[in-house]
Design an enzyme around this catalytic site. Structure first.
Site, PDB file in Angstrom:
ATOM      1  N   PHE A   1    -139.112   8.275 -61.664  1.00  0.00           N
ATOM      2  CA  PHE A   1    -138.778   8.338 -60.164  1.00  0.00           C
ATOM      3  C   PHE A   1    -139.381   9.196 -59.323  1.00  0.00           C
ATOM      4  O   PHE A   1    -140.266   8.972 -58.530  1.00  0.00           O
ATOM      5  CB  PHE A   1    -137.204   8.028 -60.256  1.00  0.00           C
ATOM      6  CG  PHE A   1    -136.741   8.201 -58.666  1.00  0.00           C
ATOM      7  CD1 PHE A   1    -137.194   7.806 -57.779  1.00  0.00           C
ATOM      8  CD2 PHE A   1    -135.664   9.028 -58.684  1.00  0.00           C
ATOM      9  CE1 PHE A   1    -136.858   7.869 -56.423  1.00  0.00           C
ATOM     10  CE2 PHE A   1    -135.007   9.339 -57.420  1.00  0.00           C
ATOM     11  CZ  PHE A   1    -135.489   8.763 -56.312  1.00  0.00           C
ATOM     12  N   ILE A   2    -139.048  10.500 -59.453  1.00  0.00           N
ATOM     13  CA  ILE A   2    -139.591  11.497 -58.564  1.00  0.00           C
ATOM     14  C   ILE A   2    -141.255  11.690 -58.794  1.00  0.00           C
ATOM     15  O   ILE A   2    -141.939  11.609 -57.743  1.00  0.00           O
ATOM     16  CB  ILE A   2    -138.807  12.810 -58.869  1.00  0.00           C
ATOM     17  CG1 ILE A   2    -137.321  12.643 -58.292  1.00  0.00           C
ATOM     18  CG2 ILE A   2    -139.484  13.967 -57.913  1.00  0.00           C
ATOM     19  CD1 ILE A   2    -136.278  13.688 -58.691  1.00  0.00           C
TER      20      ILE A   2
ATOM     21  N   ASP B   1    -146.511  12.406 -69.791  1.00  0.00           N
ATOM     22  CA  ASP B   1    -145.300  11.836 -70.014  1.00  0.00           C
ATOM     23  C   ASP B   1    -145.038  11.170 -71.303  1.00  0.00           C
ATOM     24  O   ASP B   1    -146.122  10.528 -71.644  1.00  0.00           O
ATOM     25  CB  ASP B   1    -145.273  10.871 -68.749  1.00  0.00           C
ATOM     26  CG  ASP B   1    -144.045  10.451 -68.212  1.00  0.00           C
ATOM     27  OD1 ASP B   1    -143.215   9.625 -69.511  1.00  0.00           O
ATOM     28  OD2 ASP B   1    -143.360  10.428 -67.262  1.00  0.00           O
TER      29      ASP B   1
ATOM     30  N   ASP C   1    -145.606  14.149 -75.523  1.00  0.00           N
ATOM     31  CA  ASP C   1    -144.151  14.733 -75.413  1.00  0.00           C
ATOM     32  C   ASP C   1    -144.220  16.215 -75.222  1.00  0.00           C
ATOM     33  O   ASP C   1    -144.873  16.817 -75.745  1.00  0.00           O
ATOM     34  CB  ASP C   1    -143.539  14.570 -76.982  1.00  0.00           C
ATOM     35  CG  ASP C   1    -142.089  14.703 -76.771  1.00  0.00           C
ATOM     36  OD1 ASP C   1    -141.670  15.700 -76.139  1.00  0.00           O
ATOM     37  OD2 ASP C   1    -141.256  13.753 -76.826  1.00  0.00           O
ATOM     38  N   ILE C   2    -143.349  16.593 -74.105  1.00  0.00           N
ATOM     39  CA  ILE C   2    -143.401  18.131 -73.688  1.00  0.00           C
ATOM     40  C   ILE C   2    -142.865  18.983 -74.817  1.00  0.00           C
ATOM     41  O   ILE C   2    -143.134  20.201 -74.811  1.00  0.00           O
ATOM     42  CB  ILE C   2    -142.367  18.189 -72.444  1.00  0.00           C
ATOM     43  CG1 ILE C   2    -141.126  17.757 -72.689  1.00  0.00           C
ATOM     44  CG2 ILE C   2    -143.058  17.759 -71.237  1.00  0.00           C
ATOM     45  CD1 ILE C   2    -140.147  18.260 -71.719  1.00  0.00           C
TER      46      ILE C   2
ATOM     47  N   TYR D   1    -126.034  18.019 -69.731  1.00  0.00           N
ATOM     48  CA  TYR D   1    -127.131  18.113 -69.024  1.00  0.00           C
ATOM     49  C   TYR D   1    -127.110  19.259 -68.161  1.00  0.00           C
ATOM     50  O   TYR D   1    -128.233  20.148 -67.988  1.00  0.00           O
ATOM     51  CB  TYR D   1    -127.072  16.825 -68.166  1.00  0.00           C
ATOM     52  CG  TYR D   1    -128.255  16.723 -66.979  1.00  0.00           C
ATOM     53  CD1 TYR D   1    -129.307  16.630 -67.125  1.00  0.00           C
ATOM     54  CD2 TYR D   1    -127.887  16.995 -65.694  1.00  0.00           C
ATOM     55  CE1 TYR D   1    -130.330  16.723 -66.349  1.00  0.00           C
ATOM     56  CE2 TYR D   1    -128.693  16.788 -64.327  1.00  0.00           C
ATOM     57  CZ  TYR D   1    -129.955  16.673 -64.932  1.00  0.00           C
ATOM     58  OH  TYR D   1    -130.716  16.647 -63.919  1.00  0.00           O
TER      59      TYR D   1
ATOM     60  N   ASN E   1    -128.677  14.765 -55.281  1.00  0.00           N
ATOM     61  CA  ASN E   1    -128.862  13.459 -55.814  1.00  0.00           C
ATOM     62  C   ASN E   1    -129.970  12.920 -54.934  1.00  0.00           C
ATOM     63  O   ASN E   1    -130.025  12.585 -53.675  1.00  0.00           O
ATOM     64  CB  ASN E   1    -127.444  12.781 -55.565  1.00  0.00           C
ATOM     65  CG  ASN E   1    -126.518  13.173 -56.827  1.00  0.00           C
ATOM     66  OD1 ASN E   1    -126.207  14.361 -56.537  1.00  0.00           O
ATOM     67  ND2 ASN E   1    -126.211  12.359 -57.656  1.00  0.00           N
TER      68      ASN E   1
ATOM     69  N   PHE F   1    -116.708   4.561 -60.398  1.00  0.00           N
ATOM     70  CA  PHE F   1    -116.048   5.275 -61.547  1.00  0.00           C
ATOM     71  C   PHE F   1    -115.262   6.553 -60.785  1.00  0.00           C
ATOM     72  O   PHE F   1    -115.822   7.378 -60.123  1.00  0.00           O
ATOM     73  CB  PHE F   1    -116.881   6.019 -62.478  1.00  0.00           C
ATOM     74  CG  PHE F   1    -117.604   4.872 -63.393  1.00  0.00           C
ATOM     75  CD1 PHE F   1    -117.101   4.390 -64.384  1.00  0.00           C
ATOM     76  CD2 PHE F   1    -119.005   4.577 -62.932  1.00  0.00           C
ATOM     77  CE1 PHE F   1    -118.004   3.471 -65.024  1.00  0.00           C
ATOM     78  CE2 PHE F   1    -119.722   3.610 -63.466  1.00  0.00           C
ATOM     79  CZ  PHE F   1    -119.250   2.964 -64.743  1.00  0.00           C
TER      80      PHE F   1
ATOM     81  N   ARG G   1    -115.985   9.349 -65.439  1.00  0.00           N
ATOM     82  CA  ARG G   1    -116.501   9.451 -66.604  1.00  0.00           C
ATOM     83  C   ARG G   1    -116.712  11.225 -66.836  1.00  0.00           C
ATOM     84  O   ARG G   1    -116.668  11.891 -65.913  1.00  0.00           O
ATOM     85  CB  ARG G   1    -117.793   8.979 -66.543  1.00  0.00           C
ATOM     86  CG  ARG G   1    -117.796   7.275 -66.512  1.00  0.00           C
ATOM     87  CD  ARG G   1    -119.235   6.842 -66.289  1.00  0.00           C
ATOM     88  NE  ARG G   1    -119.949   7.186 -65.047  1.00  0.00           N
ATOM     89  CZ  ARG G   1    -120.922   6.682 -64.797  1.00  0.00           C
ATOM     90  NH1 ARG G   1    -121.534   5.798 -65.488  1.00  0.00           N
ATOM     91  NH2 ARG G   1    -121.525   6.864 -63.745  1.00  0.00           N
TER      92      ARG G   1
HETATM   93  N1  NAD Z   1    -133.196  12.052 -59.520  1.00  0.00           N
HETATM   94  C1  NAD Z   1    -132.378  12.811 -59.354  1.00  0.00           C
HETATM   95  O1  NAD Z   1    -131.545  12.528 -58.678  1.00  0.00           O
HETATM   96  C2  NAD Z   1    -132.433  14.225 -59.771  1.00  0.00           C
HETATM   97  C3  NAD Z   1    -131.438  15.295 -59.556  1.00  0.00           C
HETATM   98  C4  NAD Z   1    -131.568  16.425 -60.024  1.00  0.00           C
HETATM   99  C5  NAD Z   1    -132.324  16.710 -60.793  1.00  0.00           C
HETATM  100  N2  NAD Z   1    -133.442  15.824 -61.314  1.00  0.00           N
HETATM  101  C6  NAD Z   1    -134.440  16.300 -62.292  1.00  0.00           C
HETATM  102  O2  NAD Z   1    -135.586  15.991 -61.606  1.00  0.00           O
HETATM  103  C7  NAD Z   1    -136.680  15.541 -62.549  1.00  0.00           C
HETATM  104  C8  NAD Z   1    -137.281  14.250 -62.564  1.00  0.00           C
HETATM  105  O3  NAD Z   1    -136.153  13.282 -62.590  1.00  0.00           O
HETATM  106  P1  NAD Z   1    -136.421  11.583 -62.526  1.00  0.00           P
HETATM  107  O4  NAD Z   1    -135.197  11.351 -61.389  1.00  0.00           O
HETATM  108  O5  NAD Z   1    -137.845  11.461 -61.956  1.00  0.00           O
HETATM  109  O6  NAD Z   1    -136.110  11.050 -63.645  1.00  0.00           O
HETATM  110  P2  NAD Z   1    -136.998  10.122 -64.428  1.00  0.00           P
HETATM  111  O7  NAD Z   1    -136.295   9.712 -65.659  1.00  0.00           O
HETATM  112  O8  NAD Z   1    -137.108   8.796 -63.778  1.00  0.00           O
HETATM  113  O9  NAD Z   1    -138.408  10.695 -65.107  1.00  0.00           O
HETATM  114  C9  NAD Z   1    -138.414  11.759 -66.008  1.00  0.00           C
HETATM  115  C10 NAD Z   1    -139.710  11.497 -66.568  1.00  0.00           C
HETATM  116  O10 NAD Z   1    -139.732  12.266 -67.608  1.00  0.00           O
HETATM  117  C11 NAD Z   1    -140.278  11.452 -68.967  1.00  0.00           C
HETATM  118  N3  NAD Z   1    -139.896  12.077 -70.019  1.00  0.00           N
HETATM  119  C12 NAD Z   1    -138.778  12.222 -70.449  1.00  0.00           C
HETATM  120  N4  NAD Z   1    -138.838  13.010 -71.680  1.00  0.00           N
HETATM  121  C13 NAD Z   1    -139.960  13.638 -72.086  1.00  0.00           C
HETATM  122  C14 NAD Z   1    -140.590  14.064 -72.956  1.00  0.00           C
HETATM  123  N5  NAD Z   1    -139.819  14.710 -74.167  1.00  0.00           N
HETATM  124  N6  NAD Z   1    -141.659  14.362 -72.773  1.00  0.00           N
HETATM  125  C15 NAD Z   1    -142.378  13.680 -71.852  1.00  0.00           C
HETATM  126  N7  NAD Z   1    -142.046  13.138 -70.794  1.00  0.00           N
HETATM  127  C16 NAD Z   1    -140.846  12.739 -70.934  1.00  0.00           C
HETATM  128  C17 NAD Z   1    -139.722  10.006 -68.608  1.00  0.00           C
HETATM  129  O11 NAD Z   1    -140.702   9.072 -69.282  1.00  0.00           O
HETATM  130  C18 NAD Z   1    -140.009  10.111 -67.216  1.00  0.00           C
HETATM  131  O12 NAD Z   1    -140.988   9.435 -67.010  1.00  0.00           O
HETATM  132  C19 NAD Z   1    -135.676  15.958 -64.024  1.00  0.00           C
HETATM  133  O13 NAD Z   1    -135.979  16.839 -64.521  1.00  0.00           O
HETATM  134  C20 NAD Z   1    -134.289  15.782 -63.301  1.00  0.00           C
HETATM  135  O14 NAD Z   1    -133.624  16.202 -64.400  1.00  0.00           O
HETATM  136  C21 NAD Z   1    -133.421  14.723 -60.661  1.00  0.00           C
END
Ligand code: NAD
Length: 323
Positions: free
Chosen positions: A20-21, A40, A61-62, A149, A178, A207, A274
């Site tokens: 997403f981000i 990714d 994978d990271i 988390y 968020n 929830f 939850r």
């Molecule tokens: N969306 C939010 O509201 C929010 C809030 C706080 C923090 N974050 C942080 O921002 C970051 C991005 O969040 P997002 O909302 O885009 O999440 P997302 O799940 O949409 O994106 C995460 C990406 O990481 C990839 N990924 C997961 N595990 C992996 C691995 N082992 N190796 C390689 N790639 C992997 C997934 O395929 C996905 O494309 C994350 O670290 C999340 O914890 C997001």
């Protein structure tokens, strides 16, 4: 898409860039002149979200040192987004959450250290990392996570701090609020759940009793903040909250989503609260403002309207079976 007005020929590795981000950030970085590579494993993300971008996508994978090493070839700085991102799922699968978020972050940092890549931006979190503190929280609030988390992100920040100090790296841990915005179809948060419920004509499910609060930030504002942190490359370790500073209850969010979708009286149902989810959270962003010049531009209403418009467009592409 917003430009941070940076012009640069640098190459940036964005881990988790197909999520997403990442899908919002990568085009913005490219518009600002950066070359972008994405690492990714597509566990949650989708490479089609980057259609139209020039970014090189490395599927890996990271936690795989060799894959990370290859992805770091010729890279100047890293934005580490890849994570197991759900509080609720982390309660169900704490070991996997630890492995991806804590060990995965360590691997990416360590591979950077080996190559002398000093600039690192870490996607951390505000609410889940701090836990149940009296809001507004800021960088002086004491972290006491109540979900795996939150713990995994605190652990990631701890390694960011130690690597910054032991190996002279410039690491900024951005504690996101968020985040709402386009490309969030696969997400599990309240805004995605509400948008999908409205499209399926199901009640909005809350929830708890709806009094829990969150701080919602529009993704474009967030990505601008990430761009500012990348450019600033503050020395040492700097945790910074990126937030709107506005406290919004989940009940208020549900009513606002319903109004934006055109039905003020949309039905709402309640389910048990939850485990792992904090009661109240919103954050101050004064430090990010002072050090980076971060100032969110979008109101919650504007951000949610744009998000809803994206969901409607996406549904028309996917057809009703896609909801
Ligand atoms: N969306 C939010 O509201 C929010 C809030 C706080 C923090 N974050 C942080 O921002 C970051 C991005 O969040 P997002 O909302 O885009 O999440 P997302 O799940 O949409 O994106 C995460 C990406 O990481 C990839 N990924 C997961 N595990 C992996 C691995 N082992 N190796 C390689 N790639 C992997 C997934 O395929 C996905 O494309 C994350 O670290 C999340 O914890 C997001």
């Amino acid at each position: 898409m917003v430009s941070t007005a940076i012009q640069s020929a640098e190459t940036i590795l964005v881990t988790g860039g197909c999520g997403f981000i990442g899908a919002n950030l990568v085009p913005m970085l490219e518009e600002a002149g950066y070359s972008v590579r994405v690492l990714d494993n597509l566990a949650k993300g989708d490479s089609s979200l980057l259609a139209g971008c020039r970014a090189e996508i490395v599927v890996g994978d990271i936690r795989d040192c060799a894959a990370v090493a290859q992805a770091l070839e010729g890279v100047d700085a890293v934005i580490h987004l890849a994570a197991f991102g759900s509080v609720v799922e982390s309660v169900a699968a704490p070991a996997e959450n630890f492995d991806v978020n804590a060990r995965g972050t360590f691997v990416v940092l360590d591979e950077c250290r080996k190559r002398g890549i000093a600039r690192f931006v870490f996607a951390s979190t505000g609410g889940a990392l701090i836990g149940n503190a009296d809001p507004p929280v800021n960088e002086d609030s004491r972290p006491r996570p109540i979900s795996p988390y939150g713990s995994s992100k605190l652990c990631g920040e701890a390694y960011c701090s130690s690597f910054a100090h032991s190996y002279n790296m410039h690491v900024t841990a951005l504690r996101f609020a968020n985040v709402v915005g386009p490309c969030s179809w696969h997400k599990k948060g309240a805004v995605t759940a509400f948008a999908k419920a409205i499209m399926s004509q199901d009640p909005l499910r809350i929830f708890g009793d709806g009094s829990a609060t969150r701080d919602f930030l529009y993704v474009e504002d967030l990505c601008k903040g990430i761009g500012l942190a990348l450019r600033a490359a503050l020395p040492g370790f700097n945790p910074l909250h990126l937030a709107s500073g506005r406290e919004v209850s989940i009940g208020e969010l549900a009513r606002l989503m319903a109004r934006i979708a055109g039905d003020d009286n949309y039905p709402i149902e309640y389910a048990p609260k939850r485990a792992g989810e904090v009661d109240r959270n919103f954050a101050r962003f004064d430090r990010a403002s002072a050090l980076l010049g971060f100032e969110p531009q979008y109101s919650l209403e504007e951000g949610l309207t744009r998000t809803w418009e994206w969901f409607e467009l996406e549904r028309s592409k996917r057809g009703s079976a896609g909801v």
